[in-house]
Design a protein around this motif. Structure first.
Motif, PDB file in Angstrom:
ATOM      1  N   ALA A 196       0.837  -1.204   0.000  1.00  0.00           N
ATOM      2  CA  ALA A 196       0.000   0.000   0.000  1.00  0.00           C
ATOM      3  C   ALA A 196       0.867   1.246   0.000  1.00  0.00           C
ATOM      4  CB  ALA A 196      -0.925   0.012   1.217  1.00  0.00           C
TER       5      ALA A 196
ATOM      6  N   GLU B  67       0.510   5.792   0.231  1.00  0.00           N
ATOM      7  CA  GLU B  67      -0.316   6.970   0.467  1.00  0.00           C
ATOM      8  C   GLU B  67      -0.125   7.928  -0.704  1.00  0.00           C
ATOM      9  OE1 GLU B  67      -0.287  10.797   3.471  1.00  0.00           O
ATOM     10  OE2 GLU B  67      -0.014   8.807   4.332  1.00  0.00           O
TER      11      GLU B  67
ATOM     12  N   LYS C  22      -9.724   6.996   0.041  1.00  0.00           N
ATOM     13  CA  LYS C  22      -9.054   6.075   0.956  1.00  0.00           C
ATOM     14  C   LYS C  22      -8.830   4.699   0.327  1.00  0.00           C
ATOM     15  CE  LYS C  22     -13.293   4.427   3.212  1.00  0.00           C
ATOM     16  NZ  LYS C  22     -14.000   4.293   4.518  1.00  0.00           N
ATOM     17  N   ASN C  23      -9.513   4.425  -0.802  1.00  0.00           N
ATOM     18  CA  ASN C  23      -9.377   3.126  -1.463  1.00  0.00           C
ATOM     19  C   ASN C  23      -8.492   3.165  -2.709  1.00  0.00           C
ATOM     20  OD1 ASN C  23     -11.153   1.836   0.353  1.00  0.00           O
ATOM     21  ND2 ASN C  23     -12.926   2.555  -0.804  1.00  0.00           N
TER      22      ASN C  23
ATOM     23  N   THR D 225      -5.227   3.535  -3.249  1.00  0.00           N
ATOM     24  CA  THR D 225      -3.951   2.798  -3.253  1.00  0.00           C
ATOM     25  C   THR D 225      -3.800   1.889  -2.033  1.00  0.00           C
ATOM     26  OG1 THR D 225      -2.928   4.741  -2.222  1.00  0.00           O
ATOM     27  CG2 THR D 225      -2.733   4.543  -4.617  1.00  0.00           C
ATOM     28  N   SER D 226      -4.916   1.504  -1.414  1.00  0.00           N
ATOM     29  CA  SER D 226      -4.864   0.736  -0.168  1.00  0.00           C
ATOM     30  C   SER D 226      -4.856  -0.769  -0.412  1.00  0.00           C
ATOM     31  CB  SER D 226      -6.054   1.109   0.719  1.00  0.00           C
ATOM     32  OG  SER D 226      -7.279   0.871   0.029  1.00  0.00           O
TER      33      SER D 226
ATOM     34  N   TYR E 227      -4.241   4.408   4.624  1.00  0.00           N
ATOM     35  CA  TYR E 227      -4.108   3.736   3.328  1.00  0.00           C
ATOM     36  C   TYR E 227      -3.585   2.302   3.451  1.00  0.00           C
ATOM     37  CZ  TYR E 227      -5.022   8.283   1.357  1.00  0.00           C
ATOM     38  OH  TYR E 227      -5.632   9.476   1.032  1.00  0.00           O
TER      39      TYR E 227
ATOM     40  N   SER F 247      -3.715  -1.560   3.753  1.00  0.00           N
ATOM     41  CA  SER F 247      -4.757  -2.459   3.232  1.00  0.00           C
ATOM     42  C   SER F 247      -5.565  -3.064   4.367  1.00  0.00           C
ATOM     43  CB  SER F 247      -4.125  -3.563   2.387  1.00  0.00           C
ATOM     44  OG  SER F 247      -3.278  -4.371   3.173  1.00  0.00           O
TER      45      SER F 247
END
Length: 206
Positions: free
Chosen positions: A115, A117, A135-136, A138-139, A203, A205
């Protein structure tokens, strides 16, 4: 966002790749010091980057969760036998995942980047990810490669030179450790505490 303000004050827009020697350390140490570094990808669409906030270490021949367990040498794992700092990409469930080759030559180990940020090129990342919630973006390991434009064409490249590279970032105040994710059939290896993440980062996962 307070955490972002602190990072922006570091003036990282004009970043440059780390030197090759950065990668010459143990896989577990590399998995930890990568946290806070910038993962950068330059494409024709523009540059996108993010601070690495989660990694997993895979320790090769003796690690049942590693692709190179028992020194398995295939077309896919070949780059893991090269020098540290190479890009190891592979496809899992249609998603491209990106790893940093680590260890000595012929000792096939790697660090999975799980992951990041988002930092630069956020509009481009959102476009690539289809307008998902911030928030999704690159998590997760498949999410971040799509957002940054990392593909199988990056296989075998080096992380200390464009178009895909790692640059200095920030030093995390606190790092958490735990078992790796998604490796249920790897025997005792599924319990090794070789996953590392920036504590409290949104961020990481889920």
């Amino acid at each position: 966002m307070k955490q972002n303000d602190k990072k922006l004050s570091r003036g990282l827009i004009h970043y440059k790749p780390v030197e090759a020697v950065f990668f010459n350390q143990s896989t577990l140490e590399l998995a930890k010091i990568l946290l806070g570094c910038l993962l950068v990808k330059e494409t024709d669409e523009g540059t996108a980057s993010g601070f690495i906030v989660e990694t997993e270490a895979y320790r090769g021949p003796l690690d049942r969760a590693a692709h190179s367990f028992n020194n398995r040498r295939t077309k896919r794992t070949e780059v893991m036998f090269a020098e540290a700092g190479r890009v190891y990409t592979y496809v899992m469930h249609t998603h491209c995942l990106v790893n940093v080759v680590s260890g000595e030559i012929d000792l096939p180990e790697a660090v999975l980047i799980r992951a990041v940020e988002p930092y630069e090129g956020i509009d481009l990342m959102l476009k690539r990810r289809g307008g998902t919630a911030m928030k999704n973006v690159t998590s997760g390991p498949g999410k971040l490669t799509k957002a940054l434009g990392i593909t199988m064409e990056d296989y075998g490249r080096r992380f200390d030179e464009p178009p895909i590279y790692i640059a200095p970032g920030f030093t995390p105040e606190d790092i958490s450790t735990g078992p790796r994710i998604g490796i249920p059939n790897s025997g005792e290896a599924k319990d090794y505490p070789w996953r590392f993440w920036v504590s409290g980062n949104m961020y990481v996962s889920k």
